[in-house]
Motif scaffolding. Structure first.
Motif: not given
Length: 100
Positions: A41-50, A87-96
């Motif tokens: 779910r965090r990845v989804g939110v980070l992707t939406a933020i990006a 940066n949001a996409r990078k964080q999403a990738l790290l979370t993934t």
């Protein structure tokens, strides 16, 4: 041009409000960090933020021509939004990677 600029500022405000809601969602999910479903779910939110940052950058790009006297400021803000999106996409990738 003035009318176009005004409508773009309205769109920016809508995107800012959406960004605030997304950040609130992200903060709520921080506690679920160790649960796989929470991470997804965090990845989804980070992707939406990006995506929100990308949309804001696009509005600033349009404001460059709609408000030429502020073009330098609008270019800077567009670049800042693109950086935030990256940066949001990078964080999403790290979370993934943590869910793998």
């Amino acid at each position: 041009m003035r009318s176009c600029g005004a409508s773009l500022h309205v769109r920016l405000e809508e995107l800012r409000e959406r960004a605030q809601a997304l950040v609130a969602q992200y903060q709520e999910l921080k506690d679920a960090e160790d649960e796989e479903e929470g991470l997804v779910r965090r990845v989804g939110v980070l992707t939406a933020i990006a995506a929100n940052h990308d949309a804001r950058a696009a509005v600033y790009d349009r404001l460059v021509t709609a408000e030429p006297s502020l073009s330098d400021e609008h270019r800077d803000r567009a670049e800042h939004q693109r950086s935030n999106a990256y940066n949001a996409r990078k964080q999403a990738l790290l979370t993934t990677r943590r869910t793998s």
